[in-house]
Every structure is written in structure tokens, then in C-alpha cells.
Design an enzyme around this catalytic site. Structure first.
Site, PDB file in Angstrom:
ATOM      1  N   CYS A 142       0.818  -1.226   0.000  1.00  0.00           N
ATOM      2  CA  CYS A 142       0.000   0.000   0.000  1.00  0.00           C
ATOM      3  C   CYS A 142       0.847   1.269   0.000  1.00  0.00           C
ATOM      4  O   CYS A 142       0.334   2.346  -0.292  1.00  0.00           O
ATOM      5  CB  CYS A 142      -0.940   0.014   1.203  1.00  0.00           C
TER       6      CYS A 142
HETATM    7  N1  COA Z   1     -20.401  -9.024   8.146  1.00  0.00           N
HETATM    8  C1  COA Z   1     -20.903  -9.086   9.402  1.00  0.00           C
HETATM    9  N2  COA Z   1     -20.127  -9.276  10.482  1.00  0.00           N
HETATM   10  C2  COA Z   1     -18.810  -9.413  10.299  1.00  0.00           C
HETATM   11  C3  COA Z   1     -18.224  -9.351   9.034  1.00  0.00           C
HETATM   12  C4  COA Z   1     -19.072  -9.154   7.923  1.00  0.00           C
HETATM   13  N3  COA Z   1     -18.610  -9.086   6.662  1.00  0.00           N
HETATM   14  N4  COA Z   1     -16.881  -9.507   9.156  1.00  0.00           N
HETATM   15  C5  COA Z   1     -16.631  -9.652  10.454  1.00  0.00           C
HETATM   16  N5  COA Z   1     -17.775  -9.598  11.159  1.00  0.00           N
HETATM   17  C6  COA Z   1     -17.977  -9.751  12.617  1.00  0.00           C
HETATM   18  C7  COA Z   1     -16.886 -10.607  13.226  1.00  0.00           C
HETATM   19  O1  COA Z   1     -17.249 -11.967  13.113  1.00  0.00           O
HETATM   20  C8  COA Z   1     -16.880 -10.122  14.637  1.00  0.00           C
HETATM   21  O2  COA Z   1     -17.925 -10.716  15.341  1.00  0.00           O
HETATM   22  P1  COA Z   1     -17.741 -11.168  16.877  1.00  0.00           P
HETATM   23  O3  COA Z   1     -17.459  -9.903  17.606  1.00  0.00           O
HETATM   24  O4  COA Z   1     -19.040 -11.803  17.195  1.00  0.00           O
HETATM   25  O5  COA Z   1     -16.577 -12.096  16.884  1.00  0.00           O
HETATM   26  C9  COA Z   1     -17.183  -8.619  14.515  1.00  0.00           C
HETATM   27  O6  COA Z   1     -17.816  -8.477  13.232  1.00  0.00           O
HETATM   28  C10 COA Z   1     -15.970  -7.749  14.566  1.00  0.00           C
HETATM   29  O7  COA Z   1     -14.978  -8.253  13.641  1.00  0.00           O
HETATM   30  P2  COA Z   1     -13.582  -7.611  13.466  1.00  0.00           P
HETATM   31  O8  COA Z   1     -12.843  -8.316  12.369  1.00  0.00           O
HETATM   32  O9  COA Z   1     -12.914  -7.524  14.777  1.00  0.00           O
HETATM   33  O10 COA Z   1     -14.020  -6.171  12.931  1.00  0.00           O
HETATM   34  P3  COA Z   1     -13.256  -4.815  12.984  1.00  0.00           P
HETATM   35  O11 COA Z   1     -14.122  -3.850  13.693  1.00  0.00           O
HETATM   36  O12 COA Z   1     -11.825  -4.944  13.415  1.00  0.00           O
HETATM   37  O13 COA Z   1     -13.244  -4.387  11.445  1.00  0.00           O
HETATM   38  C11 COA Z   1     -11.723  -4.367   9.577  1.00  0.00           C
HETATM   39  C12 COA Z   1     -12.594  -5.192  10.485  1.00  0.00           C
HETATM   40  C13 COA Z   1     -10.959  -5.262   8.647  1.00  0.00           C
HETATM   41  C14 COA Z   1     -12.615  -3.426   8.765  1.00  0.00           C
HETATM   42  C15 COA Z   1     -10.768  -3.508  10.442  1.00  0.00           C
HETATM   43  O14 COA Z   1     -10.115  -4.288  11.387  1.00  0.00           O
HETATM   44  C16 COA Z   1      -9.699  -2.799   9.636  1.00  0.00           C
HETATM   45  O15 COA Z   1      -9.987  -2.131   8.651  1.00  0.00           O
HETATM   46  N6  COA Z   1      -8.429  -2.875  10.062  1.00  0.00           N
HETATM   47  C17 COA Z   1      -7.344  -2.239   9.375  1.00  0.00           C
HETATM   48  C18 COA Z   1      -7.150  -2.954   8.125  1.00  0.00           C
HETATM   49  C19 COA Z   1      -6.137  -2.362   7.230  1.00  0.00           C
HETATM   50  O16 COA Z   1      -5.848  -1.203   7.231  1.00  0.00           O
HETATM   51  N7  COA Z   1      -5.591  -3.184   6.423  1.00  0.00           N
HETATM   52  C20 COA Z   1      -4.673  -2.785   5.477  1.00  0.00           C
HETATM   53  C21 COA Z   1      -4.980  -3.532   4.266  1.00  0.00           C
HETATM   54  S1  COA Z   1      -3.860  -3.077   3.051  1.00  0.00           S
END
Ligand code: COA
Length: 381
Positions: A155
């Protein structure tokens, strides 16, 4: 400081997928998979898959939609991946083609002729082949002179590319350097993975970096910059020529490695990324501001990497010590999703016309590696 940013370019695919469409396709896949595996689920041998949710996606990431090169197959529960027809060696490759679209716009906007460009750098997360460098093909499509090469810092590729271009200009290798970021992110995304299926979109951006002596009167002076990396496995993609273990290849680019080999696609530990990258980037920006005597509050705008809205809000808050207005750290995530290296450049391209002479801003990328790059710019003319 002899190198400046003369112009930028943006190419956007025609097709897009809203969260609602994406989730409908995903949930149809879940129903199908659960039906196909009903006996094993019943016996407790497999866990049933659970639905995705459009409201969750928007709340967790800020993403509402994404542009894609190949829409229908991504939404087809029997495919769940883009289908990009393979091209013969005699045809322009897709990555070079979209890179050239963005590059042409940057050249046009600066009034620069192709032959006056002395170097092309394709800086992106996912190159489609080992060699010849995609950049050399872009050089041939555009008719630029000199040389070309590919580089990848995930990225952060665009900011690292800008710095590399600056180095080439300072070293006398070229006076005009095109940095292009073709990102077909959907080809390395696992659309069957509920945690990540919503994250990426496709796009291409370009930045024309030039020696001040040849740059247009109106340009962006680079007043400071810093690059950092620190190894982490929290964002990883193992796709590569040593990892092509799937024997089948149905003639579609991006198919190899997809057949059941999910770790050859994008994987991340999103929570850890969030926790570790936010302080890393805020520290980088603050330290660099101090080095150059820049008061962060005097930055008119921060064009941040577009991975997650909450992450950007937090970084901006940590840098400025207060809540930020959306105009100060504009978001393109809602429309484009995460487009890897192109994200901060899309934001810069779309939200920089209102700068007056002397106003300053920051282009900042961060992502896998970990890696982060900060480029401070000042509007001239
Ligand atoms: N639909 C519904 N629920 C979902 C889901 C989806 N598509 N994906 C995950 N969940 C649920 C999970 O199962 C979890 O449930 P639980 O609490 O019962 O276990 C809950 O939502 C939270 O999941 P989590 O993965 O911890 O979500 P988050 O708030 O951390 O958001 C991201 C996820 C990926 C959006 C976030 O962590 C993020 O953007 N992080 C930075 C990523 C980044 O910058 N990456 C660089 C890539 S180049």
C-alpha cells in the site's frame, strides 16, 4: 530539493459493486455452501458459514461501494472471483493498459509529451508477472524515453515511488519520471472470506514527478519526506511463482493459486493492523513535522491512505490533537474502497484544486510490510 510533483492522473473502471450487491452475492454463496455441506455441518464436522452484512461493512470500514474490472463473476456464488480473460503476449497486458490510461491523464494535465519522460516506475501491490517489467511495457505503450522498472511496497508503493523518482531526478537519470499505480486488488481478494470480502477495489493512478527546471509553473514542491518499514505478517499475500501449486489453469488470469489455496490471496489480522499501524503512522508524521518545523495544524489537508475510515480519523486526530473535519482528511474509501497504493493519490487527485500558493499538505500511505511513507507538499503558483 530539485524534484516537484507536476500533475496526477486517475483511471476508474466502469463497473462498481455496492455493499448491498456484494453481500447478496456472498450470502447466496453461504446458503449454497451450507446446503452442500449440510450433512457435515449436522455431524459437527464443519461449522456453518454465516452471513455478511452491508451495515457492518460500512460501520467497520467506511466503505459503501467499490469499482471493479470484472463485476458479474464476483457476485456469482459459483465463482466468487473476477474473471479477467488471459491475453496473448502480443496484446497489451491489463496492468500496463490501465497504468497507461492514468499516465496519459497526468501527462496531459502537465502539458508534457511522452518522449520527454525519461523514466516510468510501476509502483503497486500486485504485479501480474515476473518479467519483462510491466513498466517497460507502459514505456512502450506511451512512447516514453529512457528506462522503466517495477517496484512493490504494497500500500505504500506510491509514496515510495515518488521518493524513488526524486532520487532518480537528483541523480541526473531523468528530468521527468512517471510513477504509476495500477491496482487490480480484486484479483488477490478472497471473496469467500467474510472478514475481508468487502475491502478492496480496482483503479489506477499516476503521478508525474519532475525536475523544477522543466515542471509547469503550477506544481507541488516537496518540502519533506520520510519512508519507514517494519516487518509484520499481519497483512500478507503469498501469491508468487514459487507458490503456484494448483495444477489447474482455466485460462483466466488470477485463477492459479485460487483453487482452495486461500493463503495465496490477501489475508490480514485487521484488529492488530489497526492497533499497530495507527501509532506508527502518527509518530512518523509528528516526527517529520518536527524535523521540518511544520506545525501539523497548518497542514491544509492530509491525503491519507484509504484502508479504513476509523483508522484515518484516529491518525488525523493523533496528529492534530483534536477531531478533524472531513475536508482536512478527505475520504474516497466510501466510493472506491481500499485501492492499496492508489488510495492516497486518488484523494490527492480529487481534493487538491482549492489550494492557494504556499498552502501545505501531506500525502501519507501505510500498509503491508509494515510500511509507511509521508510526503509533505507545498502549492506553488
Ligand atoms: N459481516 C458481518 N459481520 C462481520 C463481518 C461481515 N462481513 N466480518 C466480520 N464480522 C464480525 C466478526 O465476526 C466479529 O464478530 P464477533 O465480535 O461476534 O466475533 C465482529 O464483526 C468484529 O470483527 P472484526 O474483524 O474484529 O471487525 P473490525 O471492527 O476490526 O473491522 C476491519 C474489520 C478489517 C474493517 C478492520 O479491522 C480494519 O480495517 N483494520 C485495518 C485494516 C487495514 O488497514 N488493512 C490494510 C490492508 S492493506
Amino acid at each position: 530539493m530539485t524534484a516537484v510533483i507536476s500533475s496526477t492522473g486517475l483511471w476508474t473502471p466502469e463497473q462498481s459493486i455496492s455493499n448491498e450487491e456484494l453481500v447478496e452475492g456472498f450470502n447466496a454463496y453461504v446458503d449454497k455452501w451450507n446446503t452442500d455441506n449440510a450433512a457435515a455441518i449436522e455431524a459437527g464436522e464443519l461449522d456453518a458459514l454465516t452471513y455478511s452484512n452491508a451495515a457492518f461493512i460500512e460501520k467497520a470500514s467506511g466503505i459503501k461501494s467499490r469499482f471493479v474490472i470484472s463485476k458479474e463473476p464476483i457476485l456469482d456464488p459459483n465463482i466468487m472471483a473476477p474473471r479477467i480473460p488471459a491475453r496473448s503476449n502480443d496484446e497489451p497486458s491489463i496492468l500496463a493498459e490501465i497504468a497507461a490510461h492514468a499516465a496519459k491523464q497526468a501527462l496531459e494535465s502537465a502539458g508534457r509529451k511522452s518522449e520527454d519522460v525519461g523514466a516510468v516506475i510501476v509502483a503497486c501491490s500486485n504485479l501480474q508477472r515476473g518479467y519483462p517489467a510491466v513498466a517497460v511495457e507502459v514505456q512502450s505503450i506511451l512512447g516514453t524515453s529512457g528506462f522503466a522498472f517495477d517496484m512493490n511496497v504494497a500500500c505504500s508503493s506510491a509514496t515510495f515511488g515518488i521518493e524513488t523518482a526524486r532520487g532518480l531526478i537528483a541523480g541526473g537519470q531523468a528530468k521527468s519520471v512517471l510513477v504509476v499505480n495500477p491496482e487490480i486488488c480484486t484479483a488477490h481478494l478472497n471473496f469467500k472470506d467474510r472478514d475481508a470480502h468487502f475491502i478492496f477495489g480496482d483503479v489506477a493512478t499516476a503521478i508525474l514527478v519532475e525536475h523544477i527546471n522543466v515542471a509547469p509553473k503550477a506544481h507541488w514542491e516537496i518540502i519533506g519526506s520520510k519512508l519507514i518499514t517494519q516487518f509484520s505478517n499481519n497483512i500478507r499475500n503469498n501469491f508468487g511463482f514459487l507458490n503456484h501449486t494448483a495444477p489447474e489453469d482455466d485460462g483466466m488470469q488470477g485463477e492459479r493459486g485460487r483453487k482452495g489455496l486461500t493463503d495465496k490471496l490477501f489475508v490480514q489480522n485487521g484488529r492488530s493492523v489497526f492497533k499497530e499501524v495507527v501509532p506508527m503512522v502518527a509518530k512518523l508524521i509528528n516526527e517529520e513535522c518536527e524535523t521540518h518545523g511544520i506545525d501539523p495544524n497548518n497542514l491544509k489537508r492530509m491525503w491519507l491512505h484509504q484502508a479504513n475510515l476509523n483508522m484515518n480519523v484516529l491518525i488525523a486526530k493523533k496528529v492534530l490533537g483534536k477531531d478533524v473535519e472531513i475536508e482536512q482528511a478527505p475520504v474516497v474509501l466510501d466510493e472506491y474502497a481500499n485501492t492499496s497504493s492508489a488510495g492516497s493519490i486518488i484523494a490527492f487527485h480529487k481534493y487538491s484544486d482549492d489550494f492557494a500558493e504556499g498552502e501545505t499538505g501531506l500525502i501519507c500511505s501505510f500498509g503491508a510490510g509494515y510500511s509507511a511513507g509521508a510526503i509533505f507538499v507545498k502549492r506553488v503558483a
